[in-house]
Motif scaffolding. Structure first.
Motif, PDB file in Angstrom:
ATOM      1  N   UNK A  59       0.788  -1.139   0.028  1.00  0.00           N
ATOM      2  CA  UNK A  59       0.162  -0.167   0.154  1.00  0.00           C
ATOM      3  C   UNK A  59       0.841   1.364   0.117  1.00  0.00           C
ATOM      4  N   UNK A  60       0.624   2.068  -0.958  1.00  0.00           N
ATOM      5  CA  UNK A  60       1.534   3.270  -0.845  1.00  0.00           C
ATOM      6  C   UNK A  60       0.922   4.343   0.038  1.00  0.00           C
ATOM      7  N   UNK A  61       1.973   4.798   0.776  1.00  0.00           N
ATOM      8  CA  UNK A  61       1.517   5.900   1.859  1.00  0.00           C
ATOM      9  C   UNK A  61       0.414   6.802   1.357  1.00  0.00           C
ATOM     10  N   UNK A  62       0.674   7.175   0.408  1.00  0.00           N
ATOM     11  CA  UNK A  62      -0.340   8.289   0.101  1.00  0.00           C
ATOM     12  C   UNK A  62      -1.734   8.067  -0.168  1.00  0.00           C
ATOM     13  N   UNK A  63      -1.793   6.717  -0.174  1.00  0.00           N
ATOM     14  CA  UNK A  63      -3.238   6.180  -0.593  1.00  0.00           C
ATOM     15  C   UNK A  63      -3.994   5.947   1.024  1.00  0.00           C
ATOM     16  N   UNK A  64      -3.252   5.826   1.937  1.00  0.00           N
ATOM     17  CA  UNK A  64      -3.826   5.528   3.132  1.00  0.00           C
ATOM     18  C   UNK A  64      -4.522   6.720   3.766  1.00  0.00           C
ATOM     19  N   UNK A  65      -5.824   6.627   3.945  1.00  0.00           N
ATOM     20  CA  UNK A  65      -6.689   7.473   4.700  1.00  0.00           C
ATOM     21  C   UNK A  65      -6.917   7.421   5.887  1.00  0.00           C
ATOM     22  N   UNK A  66      -6.904   6.268   6.517  1.00  0.00           N
ATOM     23  CA  UNK A  66      -7.230   6.187   8.021  1.00  0.00           C
ATOM     24  C   UNK A  66      -6.669   4.731   8.782  1.00  0.00           C
ATOM     25  N   UNK A  67      -6.340   4.831   9.591  1.00  0.00           N
ATOM     26  CA  UNK A  67      -5.969   3.783  10.605  1.00  0.00           C
ATOM     27  C   UNK A  67      -6.836   3.613  11.707  1.00  0.00           C
ATOM     28  N   UNK A  68      -7.361   2.250  12.042  1.00  0.00           N
ATOM     29  CA  UNK A  68      -8.344   1.931  13.103  1.00  0.00           C
ATOM     30  C   UNK A  68      -7.609   0.916  13.867  1.00  0.00           C
ATOM     31  N   UNK A  69      -7.860   1.095  15.494  1.00  0.00           N
ATOM     32  CA  UNK A  69      -7.490  -0.070  16.182  1.00  0.00           C
ATOM     33  C   UNK A  69      -8.780  -0.226  17.075  1.00  0.00           C
ATOM     34  N   UNK A  70      -9.036  -1.796  16.789  1.00  0.00           N
ATOM     35  CA  UNK A  70     -10.089  -1.900  17.716  1.00  0.00           C
ATOM     36  C   UNK A  70      -9.977  -3.454  18.378  1.00  0.00           C
ATOM     37  N   UNK A  71     -10.536  -3.389  19.788  1.00  0.00           N
ATOM     38  CA  UNK A  71     -10.481  -4.631  20.257  1.00  0.00           C
ATOM     39  C   UNK A  71     -11.035  -5.795  19.743  1.00  0.00           C
ATOM     40  N   UNK A  72     -10.427  -6.976  19.580  1.00  0.00           N
ATOM     41  CA  UNK A  72     -10.769  -8.127  18.964  1.00  0.00           C
ATOM     42  C   UNK A  72     -11.927  -8.689  19.833  1.00  0.00           C
ATOM     43  N   UNK A  73     -12.826  -9.075  19.194  1.00  0.00           N
ATOM     44  CA  UNK A  73     -14.190  -9.769  19.804  1.00  0.00           C
ATOM     45  C   UNK A  73     -13.725 -11.257  20.238  1.00  0.00           C
ATOM     46  N   UNK A  74     -14.255 -11.743  21.288  1.00  0.00           N
ATOM     47  CA  UNK A  74     -14.209 -12.876  21.851  1.00  0.00           C
ATOM     48  C   UNK A  74     -15.448 -13.706  22.038  1.00  0.00           C
ATOM     49  N   UNK A  75     -15.879 -14.872  21.844  1.00  0.00           N
ATOM     50  CA  UNK A  75     -17.128 -15.386  21.983  1.00  0.00           C
ATOM     51  C   UNK A  75     -17.345 -15.624  23.587  1.00  0.00           C
ATOM     52  N   UNK A  76     -18.479 -15.233  23.830  1.00  0.00           N
ATOM     53  CA  UNK A  76     -19.150 -15.443  25.400  1.00  0.00           C
ATOM     54  C   UNK A  76     -19.323 -16.824  25.641  1.00  0.00           C
ATOM     55  N   UNK A  77     -18.737 -17.207  26.841  1.00  0.00           N
ATOM     56  CA  UNK A  77     -18.851 -18.481  27.223  1.00  0.00           C
ATOM     57  C   UNK A  77     -17.659 -19.334  27.194  1.00  0.00           C
ATOM     58  N   UNK A  78     -17.647 -20.502  27.630  1.00  0.00           N
ATOM     59  CA  UNK A  78     -16.384 -21.359  27.719  1.00  0.00           C
ATOM     60  C   UNK A  78     -15.389 -21.293  26.522  1.00  0.00           C
ATOM     61  N   UNK A  79     -15.632 -21.317  25.170  1.00  0.00           N
ATOM     62  CA  UNK A  79     -14.822 -21.110  24.090  1.00  0.00           C
ATOM     63  C   UNK A  79     -14.041 -20.048  24.377  1.00  0.00           C
ATOM     64  N   UNK A  80     -14.606 -18.763  24.121  1.00  0.00           N
ATOM     65  CA  UNK A  80     -14.018 -17.467  24.388  1.00  0.00           C
ATOM     66  C   UNK A  80     -13.094 -17.305  25.699  1.00  0.00           C
ATOM     67  N   UNK A  81     -13.517 -17.874  26.691  1.00  0.00           N
ATOM     68  CA  UNK A  81     -12.666 -18.065  27.831  1.00  0.00           C
ATOM     69  C   UNK A  81     -11.346 -18.723  27.682  1.00  0.00           C
ATOM     70  N   UNK A  82     -11.474 -19.948  27.010  1.00  0.00           N
ATOM     71  CA  UNK A  82     -10.430 -20.412  26.650  1.00  0.00           C
ATOM     72  C   UNK A  82      -9.326 -20.155  25.610  1.00  0.00           C
ATOM     73  N   UNK A  83      -9.840 -19.507  24.725  1.00  0.00           N
ATOM     74  CA  UNK A  83      -9.040 -18.658  23.668  1.00  0.00           C
ATOM     75  C   UNK A  83      -8.275 -17.592  24.287  1.00  0.00           C
TER      76      UNK A  83
END
Length: 127
Positions: A42-66
């Motif tokens: 990606x050419x720097x001049x083309x980047x308009x925005x950068x976004x940082x978001x918290x990764x979602x995790x499944x609710x319940x035992x599977x999400x807890x294990x991960x």
């Protein structure tokens, strides 16, 4: 609207855990003309925005294990680069790795880039 403030010094990858450095270097490679994100140039001049978001995790035992066994109880983040009508995403990064990506972007980009995400990852300016 907040924009990344241009940094005068490149962030130090040695502040990251060795495993994170290896993983990040395979997925993110900033340099003067372009940035490689997940193998996409990606050419720097083309980047308009950068976004940082918290990764979602499944609710319940599977999400807890991960979260607790795979990621040692630490929260993970996604960093998205938006350019034109496209996006490139670095997923499941530690907070420190996400901070490194944001700061490297602020160092290498020749122009201000809009920022959305948690405060404190890199200095911001209002435009």
């Amino acid at each position: 609207m907040p924009y990344l403030q241009r940094l005068k010094a490149r962030p130090d990858p040695n502040k990251l855990a060795p495993g994170e450095v290896n993983q990040l270097m395979q997925r993110f490679d900033p340099y003067a003309g372009d940035v490689m994100v997940e193998g996409e140039s990606i050419h720097w001049d083309n980047i308009e925005e950068i976004e940082v978001a918290q990764a979602a995790r499944a609710i319940g035992p599977a999400g807890w294990l991960v979260r607790f066994f795979v990621y040692s109880g630490h929260q993970r983040y996604h960093v998205a680069f938006y350019y034109g009508n496209r996006e490139a995403v670095l997923s499941n990064l530690s907070l420190e790795a996400a901070q490194y990506v944001v700061q490297a972007t602020a160092f290498y980009s020749p122009h201000p880039i809009r920022y959305a995400g948690p405060d404190g990852l890199s200095p911001l300016i209002e435009a």
